[in-house]
Each structure stands twice: as C-alpha cells, then as structure tokens.
Design an enzyme around this catalytic site. Structure first.
Site, PDB file in Angstrom:
ATOM      1  N   ASP A   1     -10.264   2.226 -15.467  1.00 25.88           N
ATOM      2  CA  ASP A   1      -9.451   1.454 -14.530  1.00 25.88           C
ATOM      3  C   ASP A   1     -10.147   0.117 -14.253  1.00 25.88           C
ATOM      4  O   ASP A   1     -11.336   0.085 -13.916  1.00 25.88           O
ATOM      5  CB  ASP A   1      -9.343   2.287 -13.229  1.00 25.88           C
ATOM      6  CG  ASP A   1      -8.325   1.736 -12.255  1.00 25.88           C
ATOM      7  OD1 ASP A   1      -7.381   1.060 -12.683  1.00 25.88           O
ATOM      8  OD2 ASP A   1      -8.478   2.027 -11.038  1.00 25.88           O
TER       9      ASP A   1
ATOM     10  N   GLY B   1      -1.973  -0.354  -7.228  1.00 24.91           N
ATOM     11  CA  GLY B   1      -1.819  -0.519  -5.781  1.00 24.91           C
ATOM     12  C   GLY B   1      -0.610   0.201  -5.219  1.00 24.91           C
ATOM     13  O   GLY B   1       0.096  -0.333  -4.364  1.00 24.91           O
TER      14      GLY B   1
ATOM     15  N   ASP C   1      -4.793   5.868  -5.649  1.00 22.38           N
ATOM     16  CA  ASP C   1      -6.165   6.238  -5.283  1.00 22.38           C
ATOM     17  C   ASP C   1      -6.288   6.382  -3.758  1.00 22.38           C
ATOM     18  O   ASP C   1      -6.693   7.427  -3.242  1.00 22.38           O
ATOM     19  CB  ASP C   1      -7.143   5.176  -5.810  1.00 22.38           C
ATOM     20  CG  ASP C   1      -8.593   5.560  -5.573  1.00 22.38           C
ATOM     21  OD1 ASP C   1      -8.852   6.696  -5.136  1.00 22.38           O
ATOM     22  OD2 ASP C   1      -9.484   4.727  -5.816  1.00 22.38           O
TER      23      ASP C   1
HETATM   24  P1  13P Z   1      -4.151   2.145  -4.266  1.00 24.14           P
HETATM   25  O1  13P Z   1      -5.305   1.497  -3.585  1.00 24.14           O
HETATM   26  O2  13P Z   1      -2.846   1.656  -3.704  1.00 24.14           O
HETATM   27  O3  13P Z   1      -4.229   3.625  -4.275  1.00 24.14           O
HETATM   28  O4  13P Z   1      -4.158   1.655  -5.804  1.00 24.14           O
HETATM   29  C1  13P Z   1      -5.018   2.255  -6.733  1.00 24.14           C
HETATM   30  C2  13P Z   1      -5.095   1.486  -8.004  1.00 24.14           C
HETATM   31  O5  13P Z   1      -4.343   0.579  -8.298  1.00 24.14           O
HETATM   32  C3  13P Z   1      -6.162   1.868  -8.942  1.00 24.14           C
HETATM   33  O6  13P Z   1      -6.225   1.006 -10.036  1.00 24.14           O
HETATM   34  O1  G3H Z   2      -8.044  -0.207  -7.807  1.00 18.69           O
HETATM   35  C1  G3H Z   2      -9.121   0.295  -7.611  1.00 18.69           C
HETATM   36  C2  G3H Z   2      -9.281   1.757  -7.412  1.00 18.69           C
HETATM   37  O2  G3H Z   2      -8.756   2.168  -6.172  1.00 18.69           O
HETATM   38  C3  G3H Z   2     -10.710   2.149  -7.599  1.00 18.69           C
HETATM   39  O3  G3H Z   2     -11.468   1.787  -6.492  1.00 18.69           O
HETATM   40  O4  G3H Z   2     -13.256   0.389  -7.461  1.00 18.69           O
HETATM   41  O5  G3H Z   2     -13.536   1.518  -5.223  1.00 18.69           O
HETATM   42  O6  G3H Z   2     -13.579   2.862  -7.329  1.00 18.69           O
HETATM   43  P1  G3H Z   2     -13.087   1.624  -6.630  1.00 18.69           P
HETATM   44 ZN    ZN Z   3      -5.623  -1.013  -9.571  1.00 17.47          ZN
END
Ligand code: 13P
Ligand code: G3H
Ligand code: ZN
Length: 311
Positions: free
Chosen positions: A82, A214, A258
């Site tokens: 990610d 997001g 997330d």
């Molecule tokens: P959220 O913060 O809305 O859960 O989005 C997670 C995300 O885009 C991880 O790449």
């Molecule tokens: O978009 C990001 C994800 O929510 C991951 O978050 O970078 O804190 O692991 P992190």
């Molecule tokens: Zn993201």
C-alpha cells in the site's frame, strides 16, 4: 492455494458489480480477524501492507502471517504493498513475494508520475506482479504525511487514458472526494463523492479497474465508545457507506479500509480495560480486539463491498 494477483478478482468484480475489500494488516490479530471474516463469507480478499507496517512488523513476519492465513482459510488472497513511494520499496516487496504493489507517485508532476510508475510496472510485470498507480491527490494522513483539503485535487478524467496507456498499470486509484484517516470531514458536513468524475473515468477506460483509497466511514458509535472509556477523539465524519456501495457497482473494484478497523479494535480494547482494570494478559484484550475487527470486516463485505460468496 498460493497467493494470487488481483487480475481475475478485478475482472469478476467489474462484471459482477461489486468490489474487493483491501484491508491493512500490521499484526497477527488483525490478519486473523480479517481472514476469518472473509473465510466465513467466502469472500475474495486483498491484504495490504504499508511502508509503516513493514517498519513495525517486519516484511517476513507479515509474509508468514499471510501464508498462515491462506493455509487456514484456503481463500484466494492478494498480498499488496500500500502506498509504495519509491522504485526500491516496490522492488523489495516484489522480490519478497508480494503479488501486487502500489506505486504512489500521485504527488509528483504528471510526467514524473508516469516515468516512475512505468519503471515499477516493467519490473513487476517481468516478475508476474500487478501494479496499482494513482492520479489525483487525496486529503488526510498516511504514514505521517498530511495533505490538507486545500492541497488535495480531484483526478482529471482527461488524463487517465494517456496515463494508463503510457504506464501499463493494472489498476488506477483516483481522487473523487475520499480522504485518509479518522478525521476526514468536519462534524455536521455531508460528504458527497464525485460520481460525475467516476463516470467520466469509466467511459474513458472501459473495463479498467478503479481503486478508492480513504474509504473508511468512521462510525461515530466507535468514537463514542473510545471517548467513554478514557479516550479523547474529536468527532469527524467519514465516507458514507451507501456511496461506497454505489461506487462498487460501477468501475470501482478495490476499496481500501484501514481506519474503521483501527477504531473497532481500539474501542473494544479500551472498553475491555475499563471493565477489567485488573487484567493484564494480552490475550484477554487482544482477543476481543480481533473479534471486533472480524465483525467490522463482515459488515463491510456484506453491506458495502457486496463480495460475499464471490471467492
Ligand atoms: P482509511 O484511512 O479511510 O481507512 O483509508 C485507508 C487507505 O486508503 C489505505 O491505503
Ligand atoms: O493509507 C494509509 C493506510 O491507512 C496505512 O496507514 O501508513 O499508518 O500504516 P499507515
Ligand atoms: Zn490509501
């Protein structure tokens, strides 16, 4: 079953009018909560690992946890990087067994985004790995990087065809009004995703899988439980779930969640500590945390993504 790429999953999701959930993993309880939910609902699954998650838990630990989940569930699972922010981190994940990577060069100028994405695609495709790229910038926080709403920008539909053709990417994350983190929109506001942009993108890239980042909805019930049990979170509004469901019926094949899992786990652990101030065995509070994640993922699979029974 070994790890799979998302190619077949996205093709079926596009045709079937549903989306695959991409959930972030950082430790064993999170992997177990998510994969148990998907297994009970026979749902295809993407587990994703951020740069921060690799720094926290270590690449090999995460890899082995996901391999264990595949053995236990028999599910088709994609292991995805990610928000990869460099060629090197993408290469390291490809070499280390991931089946999908995101190169997020969305903050760079158009030509630089194309050049870096193209370089990652060449290496990934040579190794049987698929690539997600991003055009447009989301507001919010990821890996300590904060983008204000003023600095965020919607994806320009007129750019997407050229971008996909020149990079060869396999899926594209676009900015249509979603935002990272638990503090997305001010309380009392009514977020509205730009379905006009999504429709325009869909017309220009027929059959091509689109990704939404997001996409947590920030249930206020969890913020309330956290605050009633010693927390101090400001209120905020997330992305309405019915709008995500609508997007899943369109070209959106992958929806990233997330923050909602973090809220569910934290609410349950705070409540547990408040109710059991004398307990100190981590299994006693991590168990309910894992169960809260499982319940949240089941809800997302059935009510938001529509991918139950599609594995
Ligand atoms: P959220 O913060 O809305 O859960 O989005 C997670 C995300 O885009 C991880 O790449
Ligand atoms: O978009 C990001 C994800 O929510 C991951 O978050 O970078 O804190 O692991 P992190
Ligand atoms: Zn993201």
């Amino acid at each position: 079953m070994p790890l799979v790429t998302s190619t077949e999953m996205f093709r079926k999701a596009y045709e079937g009018g549903y989306a695959i959930g991409a959930f972030n993993v950082n430790n064993m309880e999170i992997v177990q909560g998510i994969t148990e939910a998907a297994a009970e609902l026979n749902a295809p699954l993407i587990l994703q690992v951020s740069k921060g998650a690799r720094a926290y838990a270590n690449h090999t630990y995460l890899m082995k946890l996901v391999e264990a989940a595949i053995i236990e569930t028999g599910l088709p699972i994609v292991l995805h990087l990610d928000h990869g922010d460099s060629y090197e981190v993408c290469k390291s994940c490809i070499d280390g067994g991931f089946t999908s990577v995101m190169i997020d060069a969305s903050s760079k100028p158009f030509e630089e985004n194309i050049a870096l994405t193209r370089r990652v695609v060449e290496y990934a495709h040579d190794h049987g790995v698929v690539v997600e790229a991003e055009l447009g910038t989301l507001a919010g926080i990821e890996d300590e990087v904060k983008v204000s709403h003023e600095d965020s920008s919607y994806t320009r539909p007129e750019d997407v065809q050229e971008f996909v053709e020149r990079t060869g990417c396999d899926s594209l994350a676009i900015a249509i009004g979603t935002s990272h983190g638990a503090y997305k929109f001010k309380p009392g506001t009514k977020p509205q995703l730009r379905f006009d942009i999504l429709e325009d993108v869909e017309k220009r890239l027929p059959g091509f899988p689109i990704v939404l980042h997001g996409s947590s909805s920030v249930p206020q019930e969890f913020v309330r439980i956290i605050n009633e049990n010693g927390g101090n979170m400001p209120g905020a509004v997330g992305v309405p779930e019915e709008q995500l469901r609508q997007a899943a019926g369109m070209a959106v094949c992958k929806i990233n969640i997330d923050s909602d899992l973090r809220l569910a786990m934290t609410a349950s652990i705070r409540k547990y500590f408040n109710e059991h101030p004398d307990h100190f065995d981590p299994r006693q509070y991590l168990g309910p945390g894992r169960a809260a994640i499982k319940e949240m993922v089941k809800h997302k699979i059935v009510d938001v993504l529509g991918c139950d029974g599609k594995a």
